[in-house]
Enzyme design. Structure first.
Site, PDB file in Angstrom:
ATOM      1  N   GLY A  71     -43.328   9.430 -24.478  1.00 31.41           N
ATOM      2  CA  GLY A  71     -43.532   9.201 -25.910  1.00 31.41           C
ATOM      3  C   GLY A  71     -44.327  10.350 -26.505  1.00 31.41           C
ATOM      4  NE  ARG A 104     -40.168   6.381 -23.390  1.00 28.95           N
ATOM      5  CZ  ARG A 104     -41.493   6.422 -23.569  1.00 28.95           C
ATOM      6  NH1 ARG A 104     -42.278   6.873 -22.619  1.00 28.95           N
ATOM      7  NH2 ARG A 104     -42.030   6.012 -24.701  1.00 28.95           N
ATOM      8  CG  ASP A 133     -48.430   5.959 -16.961  1.00 31.69           C
ATOM      9  OD1 ASP A 133     -47.626   6.234 -17.880  1.00 31.69           O
ATOM     10  OD2 ASP A 133     -48.662   4.789 -16.607  1.00 31.69           O
ATOM     11  CB  THR A 175     -50.049   9.039 -23.815  1.00 33.31           C
ATOM     12  OG1 THR A 175     -49.902   7.655 -24.180  1.00 33.31           O
ATOM     13  CG2 THR A 175     -51.255   9.160 -22.902  1.00 33.31           C
ATOM     14  CG  ASP A 225     -49.986   3.877 -25.005  1.00 33.78           C
ATOM     15  OD1 ASP A 225     -49.754   3.966 -26.221  1.00 33.78           O
ATOM     16  OD2 ASP A 225     -49.196   3.390 -24.191  1.00 33.78           O
ATOM     17  CG  ASP A 232     -51.863   4.747 -20.894  1.00 29.06           C
ATOM     18  OD1 ASP A 232     -52.025   5.969 -21.104  1.00 29.06           O
ATOM     19  OD2 ASP A 232     -50.747   4.236 -20.716  1.00 29.06           O
ATOM     20  NE  ARG A 291     -45.286   1.121 -22.793  1.00 33.02           N
ATOM     21  CZ  ARG A 291     -44.465   2.112 -22.516  1.00 33.02           C
ATOM     22  NH1 ARG A 291     -43.192   1.862 -22.389  1.00 33.02           N
ATOM     23  NH2 ARG A 291     -44.898   3.346 -22.355  1.00 33.02           N
TER      24      ARG A 291
HETATM   25  O1  F6P Z   1     -46.405   5.352 -24.213  1.00 35.71           O
HETATM   26  C1  F6P Z   1     -46.581   5.535 -25.549  1.00 35.71           C
HETATM   27  C2  F6P Z   1     -45.898   4.482 -26.359  1.00 35.71           C
HETATM   28  O2  F6P Z   1     -46.057   4.815 -27.703  1.00 35.71           O
HETATM   29  C3  F6P Z   1     -46.365   3.047 -26.099  1.00 35.71           C
HETATM   30  O3  F6P Z   1     -47.526   2.711 -26.774  1.00 35.71           O
HETATM   31  C4  F6P Z   1     -45.171   2.259 -26.570  1.00 35.71           C
HETATM   32  O4  F6P Z   1     -45.139   0.997 -25.972  1.00 35.71           O
HETATM   33  C5  F6P Z   1     -44.031   3.107 -26.147  1.00 35.71           C
HETATM   34  O5  F6P Z   1     -44.504   4.438 -26.103  1.00 35.71           O
HETATM   35  C6  F6P Z   1     -42.827   3.007 -27.035  1.00 35.71           C
HETATM   36  O6  F6P Z   1     -41.801   3.734 -26.453  1.00 35.71           O
HETATM   37  P1  F6P Z   1     -40.479   4.139 -27.187  1.00 35.71           P
HETATM   38  O7  F6P Z   1     -40.815   5.188 -28.193  1.00 35.71           O
HETATM   39  O8  F6P Z   1     -39.600   4.654 -26.118  1.00 35.71           O
HETATM   40  O9  F6P Z   1     -39.962   2.915 -27.863  1.00 35.71           O
END
Ligand code: F6P
Length: 341
Positions: free
Chosen positions: A14, A75, A107, A130, A132, A134, A176
């Site tokens: 992300g 991804r 991660d 990121t 997050d 996290d 998450r």
């Molecule tokens: O990992 C970062 C993040 O923004 C999370 O907070 C979220 O759950 C996820 O990516 C959303 O992913 P995507 O953009 O693939 O929907």
């Protein structure tokens, strides 16, 4: 004359505001030290497809203030599962003579970075990109501060309309497995209740908690309410129904538990919080971390990720970083609780 050292950078997973500032910092620091630097498009996907191009100082001009990532991101689960995909990536890096790689991501991206280091034999340095927050080895990740500010800005706007109508807003923010965005934006926005995945409660226990918080707040005369929840709460098993809309509907249908009529609405901030111009804090963090990544590659170090601990830039083994468990700041939760009374 010896060949110049060649390094590359990719952004993965992300996106996060500040990734561009990190790319700029890596490119310009590398050029300062007379290295050649390459940008890989779309993370590991671009490595596999050989979308690798040399970058100049000018190529990273006018991006420091922009959200997203100029390199693109993706991804690529096959990177972890398919050895043939990885071999192609390593071959492409070697074909360009690239000896060091900077991976900016979360991660999942770090797990890929570890494979490039240990299996591909190419030095890799991770940058924590990121929203997050996290990653346990670093106090802050690139993009977290901007995301929190974006959430606070949105909640401020919700507050205006909630106050006018005497309503309750249940606000869903990202995260998450980590409730940091919820805790920080909840405190900064003066939320009544903050729901995070690190605190294990059933749906009914969370509802009781929200009801108690609203009762306390209404009892001292507040006419509206703000509940902030991290998406990780309903990402947990058996909790998938427990969304912001569900909580809002439940409150509306069970107003008597709160002791007055409740008119609640759910609001998912969503991907808006991943965009926007990075804050000064995120830009400075990116600059410091990007410079450190280049320093480490100059010293032929790899398998490390850059972090910030007590405002000092540090480097930690990626293996170790991935095995560390993030602890929720209990004091911040208590503080939120005290201040919402
Ligand atoms: O990992 C970062 C993040 O923004 C999370 O907070 C979220 O759950 C996820 O990516 C959303 O992913 P995507 O953009 O693939 O929907």
């Amino acid at each position: 004359m010896a060949d110049k050292k060649k390094i590359a950078i990719l952004t993965s997973g992300g996106d996060a505001p500040g990734m561009n500032a990190a790319i700029r910092a890596v490119v310009r620091s590398a050029l300062y030290f007379d290295m050649e630097v390459f940008g890989v498009r779309d993370g590991y996907l671009g490595l596999m497809q050989d979308e690798i191009e040399q970058l100049s100082a000018g190529d990273v001009g006018d991006i420091i203030h922009r959200g997203g990532t100029m390199l693109g991101t993706a991804r690529l689960p096959e990177f972890a599962t398919d050895p043939a995909v990885r071999q192609k990536c390593y071959e492409n890096l070697r074909a360009h003579g690239i000896e060091g790689l900077v991976v900016c991501g979360g991660d999942g991206s770090y797990r890929g970075a570890n494979l490039v280091q240990h299996e591909g034999g190419i030095n890799v340095i991770g940058l924590p990109g990121t929203i997050d927050n996290d990653l346990a080895y670093t106090d802050y990740t690139i993009g977290f501060d901007t995301a929190v500010n974006t959430c606070v800005d949105s909640i401020n706007k919700l507050r205006d309309t909630m106050a006018s109508h005497g309503r309750v807003s249940v606000v869903d923010v990202m995260g998450r497995g980590c409730g940091d965005i919820a805790v920080h934006s909840g405190i900064a926005a003066g939320a009544e209740a903050i729901l995070i995945p690190e605190i294990k409660k059933t749906d009914n226990q969370w509802l009781d908690y929200i009801v108690q918080k609203l009762r306390t707040s209404f009892a001292r005369g507040k006419k509206y309410g703000i509940i902030v929840m991290a998406e990780g709460v309903y990402a947990a098993p058996k909790m998938h129904h427990f969304t912001a809309d569900y909580i809002a509907s439940w409150l509306n249908a069970n107003s008597e538990t709160v002791g007055r009529r409740v008119d609640a609405r759910g609001c998912v901030i969503g991907h808006v919080q991943r965009g926007g111009s990075p804050t000064a804090s995120d830009r400075i963090l990116s600059a410091r971390m990007g410079e450190k990544a280049v320093d480490l590659l100059r010293e032929n170090q790899g398998g490390l990720c850059v972090g910030v601990v007590k405002n000092r830039i540090v480097a930690v083994e990626i293996d170790k970083a991935l095995s560390m468990k993030r602890r929720v700041d209990k004091h911040l939760i208590e503080l939120a609780d005290i201040l919402a009374r």
